[in-house]
Design an enzyme around this catalytic site. Structure first.
Site, PDB file in Angstrom:
ATOM      1  N   CYS A   1      17.668 -13.623  29.694  1.00  0.00           N
ATOM      2  CA  CYS A   1      18.303 -12.312  29.524  1.00  0.00           C
ATOM      3  C   CYS A   1      17.234 -11.246  29.247  1.00  0.00           C
ATOM      4  CB  CYS A   1      19.381 -12.376  28.450  1.00  0.00           C
ATOM      5  SG  CYS A   1      20.503 -10.938  28.489  1.00  0.00           S
TER       6      CYS A   1
ATOM      7  N   HIS B   1      22.715 -16.899  30.223  1.00  0.00           N
ATOM      8  CA  HIS B   1      22.395 -17.501  28.923  1.00  0.00           C
ATOM      9  C   HIS B   1      22.668 -19.013  28.931  1.00  0.00           C
ATOM     10  CE1 HIS B   1      21.587 -13.990  26.324  1.00  0.00           C
ATOM     11  NE2 HIS B   1      22.413 -13.349  27.130  1.00  0.00           N
TER      12      HIS B   1
ATOM     13  N   GLU C   1      21.817 -21.000  26.683  1.00  0.00           N
ATOM     14  CA  GLU C   1      21.987 -21.415  25.283  1.00  0.00           C
ATOM     15  C   GLU C   1      23.372 -21.104  24.729  1.00  0.00           C
ATOM     16  OE1 GLU C   1      20.839 -17.079  24.723  1.00  0.00           O
ATOM     17  OE2 GLU C   1      20.738 -18.641  26.245  1.00  0.00           O
TER      18      GLU C   1
END
Length: 242
Positions: free
Chosen positions: A98, A188, A190
């Protein structure tokens, strides 16, 4: 042990950090799929002025997302960009996520700014192109998979010599590779589905103001295991490098 630096470029919303932890916690949890006895993970708070030191002391580098904007050229961000350029030149494997993806592109000569079509927030499909099939990090992934996204700015122009790997309906530059050891992803890996829903809940007033339907976006959130696999894949590649 394999030493991995997480360059923390900011923090999540306070309401989320109280419930789910912060960026570095999510990255470490995702990396835990690898043999923890082989990984030595350190978080460097670059947005608070901490310095990562000589790039050569790290076997791999991960750059987090941030509420900051690359185009604002904050001093800490510009210093981090210069460091990333040195790390890339030194042959260190790097993965930017990001804001980290955008900062990496900026550091290598790309152009970053507001996306002309506005915000992208929620779970959306990412499509790999033909070059991803032979990519050391992306190969073996489905040609199309869902991923969690939340961003206002984008990589508007890739760095010279970068290879585009993935796009989406909204974002033409979802992933790129530079050389054979550096990657940036706008999405993302994560984020869990629970975290993505929480983001949309916090962003609801802004989403409504922008003419988007927050509840529809929340309802569309799904798990994203293929996107999430990039972090253990990256760690494994770092561990396998000479």
């Amino acid at each position: 042990m394999t030493r991995i630096a997480i360059l923390k470029t900011g923090s999540t919303y306070p309401a989320l950090s109280e419930r789910y932890g912060d960026f570095e916690d999510w990255f470490q949890a995702a990396l835990a799929g690898n043999d923890s006895n082989r990984l030595d993970i350190h978080t460097i708070h670059v947005a608070e002025g901490d310095e990562p030191g000589d790039p050569g002391q790290w076997d791999g580098v991960i750059v987090t997302g941030s509420p900051a904007l690359v185009s604002e050229r904050a001093p800490w961000s510009e210093v981090t960009a210069q460091w990333l350029a040195m790390a890339v030149k030194a042959g260190r494997p790097v993965l930017g996520v990001c804001y980290g993806h955008q900062l990496l592109a900026h550091a290598l000569g790309g152009k970053v700014g507001y996306h002309p079509d506005g915000r992208e927030s929620g779970t959306f499909l990412v499509r790999l192109n033909g070059k991803a099939a032979s990519d050391p990090l992306m190969s073996g992934l489905p040609e199309c998979f869902p991923a969690q996204l939340t961003h206002l700015q984008s990589v508007l122009e890739l760095p010279p010599g970068a290879t585009l790997l993935a796009s989406s309906d909204h974002e033409p530059h979802q992933a790129f590779r530079y050389g054979d050891h550096v990657w940036g992803v706008q999405f993302h890996p994560e984020f869990s589905a629970e975290v993505m829903r929480a983001y949309l809940e916090v962003q609801t007033p802004a989403l409504q103001k922008e003419g988007l339907d927050p509840q529809a976006l929340i309802n569309a959130v799904t798990a994203t295991p293929d996107a999430g696999s990039l972090l253990p894949r990256f760690a494994e590649r770092v561990m396998q490098r000479p």
